[in-house]
Design a protein around this motif. Sequence first.
Motif, PDB file in Angstrom:
ATOM      1  N   GLU A 151       0.735  -1.288  -0.038  1.00 34.71           N
ATOM      2  CA  GLU A 151       0.088   0.022  -0.014  1.00 34.71           C
ATOM      3  C   GLU A 151       1.015   1.206   0.073  1.00 34.71           C
ATOM      4  O   GLU A 151       2.044   1.386   0.768  1.00 34.71           O
ATOM      5  N   VAL A 153       0.848   5.520  -0.053  1.00 32.60           N
ATOM      6  CA  VAL A 153       0.223   6.698   0.271  1.00 32.60           C
ATOM      7  C   VAL A 153       1.266   8.010   0.122  1.00 32.60           C
ATOM      8  O   VAL A 153       1.851   8.315   1.096  1.00 32.60           O
ATOM      9  N   SER A 155       2.488  11.725  -0.166  1.00 27.97           N
ATOM     10  CA  SER A 155       2.172  12.909   0.498  1.00 27.97           C
ATOM     11  C   SER A 155       2.058  14.185  -0.854  1.00 27.97           C
ATOM     12  O   SER A 155       1.548  15.184  -0.392  1.00 27.97           O
ATOM     13  N   GLY A 186      -2.067  11.898  -1.372  1.00 26.92           N
ATOM     14  CA  GLY A 186      -3.132  11.329  -0.274  1.00 26.92           C
ATOM     15  C   GLY A 186      -3.963  10.204  -0.991  1.00 26.92           C
ATOM     16  O   GLY A 186      -4.870   9.717  -0.061  1.00 26.92           O
ATOM     17  N   LYS A 187      -4.037   9.838  -1.959  1.00 30.28           N
ATOM     18  CA  LYS A 187      -4.557   8.792  -2.511  1.00 30.28           C
ATOM     19  C   LYS A 187      -4.047   7.346  -2.503  1.00 30.28           C
ATOM     20  O   LYS A 187      -2.753   7.212  -2.847  1.00 30.28           O
ATOM     21  N   LYS A 188      -4.629   6.308  -1.659  1.00 32.11           N
ATOM     22  CA  LYS A 188      -3.950   5.155  -1.408  1.00 32.11           C
ATOM     23  C   LYS A 188      -3.984   4.305  -2.620  1.00 32.11           C
ATOM     24  O   LYS A 188      -5.283   4.005  -3.250  1.00 32.11           O
ATOM     25  N   GLU A 200      -6.458   2.364  -7.075  1.00 34.84           N
ATOM     26  CA  GLU A 200      -6.250   3.765  -6.477  1.00 34.84           C
ATOM     27  C   GLU A 200      -7.541   4.356  -5.892  1.00 34.84           C
ATOM     28  O   GLU A 200      -8.349   4.407  -6.569  1.00 34.84           O
ATOM     29  N   ASP A 201      -7.714   4.243  -4.552  1.00 29.49           N
ATOM     30  CA  ASP A 201      -8.824   4.759  -3.930  1.00 29.49           C
ATOM     31  C   ASP A 201      -9.991   3.667  -4.496  1.00 29.49           C
ATOM     32  O   ASP A 201     -11.047   4.160  -4.740  1.00 29.49           O
ATOM     33  N   CYS A 233       6.626   9.092   0.700  1.00 32.02           N
ATOM     34  CA  CYS A 233       5.553   8.187   0.229  1.00 32.02           C
ATOM     35  C   CYS A 233       5.574   7.212   1.542  1.00 32.02           C
ATOM     36  O   CYS A 233       6.403   6.622   1.642  1.00 32.02           O
ATOM     37  N   ASP A 234       4.499   7.016   2.083  1.00 36.50           N
ATOM     38  CA  ASP A 234       4.205   6.048   3.248  1.00 36.50           C
ATOM     39  C   ASP A 234       4.049   4.686   2.620  1.00 36.50           C
ATOM     40  O   ASP A 234       3.264   4.570   1.794  1.00 36.50           O
TER      41      ASP A 234
END
Length: 244
Positions: A151, A153, A155, A186-188, A200-201, A233-234
């Motif tokens: 996953e 996410v 920034s 912000g979109k996972k 994506e989302d 990016c997380d």
Amino acid sequence: MKVNGIDLKEKYGSKIRIGQQTIRERTIVNFTDWIDEYDSPTTGQEPKHKFFDVEAELIVIGTSKTDAELTVSNIIADCRSGEIELDNVDLILTGELKEAEKEFKKRWVYALSLKFQAWDKMESEVTVTIDDASSKTVDVAGNLETPCIIELVPSGAITRYTIKGAARNPVTGEEEDIAIKNLSAGKKVIIDGEACTVTEDGANKYADTEMWEFPTLLPGANALTFTSSSVPCDVTIKYKPRYI
């Protein structure tokens, strides 16, 4: 004993007693041959570890013949396929019901034998969080390669994000990159090696992905690297250690 999260003892209460539960070893297919004229055997590819049987013995107690028959029927319906968790074993098994046999013991009491054909033997899901890092070594338990879920996410907007160490050529075993393009802030993004999807989302994003194989992890240490622009990016990696 649970099947797809349903605890049979809790659901059926005094109507059932659960006895012996057994995990058999996998069927092993070998590709070694011994030609009569040769002094030693010739080996082909590595042995394949295939299905294994899971067996459970139950006693079904009915208030009438109809009640006993319906209880047996409902148990079989609950156990048709999915995830199986046996008592006193911290493993999740994936399989399907192959045989169900009942034997009359006495008035409205039946012995019910269930045999499943299973193919996955896993521990519970492990989650590894990687906050804005360029590399991470993930130590995986088990003794089989396991699919993983990655996953992302970001920034901020990222034109191209590359992951190394989570995919391999199925023939040569050499590492191959996984690259995904046009990430939005912000979109996972989820690259799901179990379901074989990229979203994506929740929307399909496979068209923006460059890879030959979905992500997997090997038993032991997996050195992963992540390359993008300077935008943080997380990353979260989820997997279930698998066993022969």
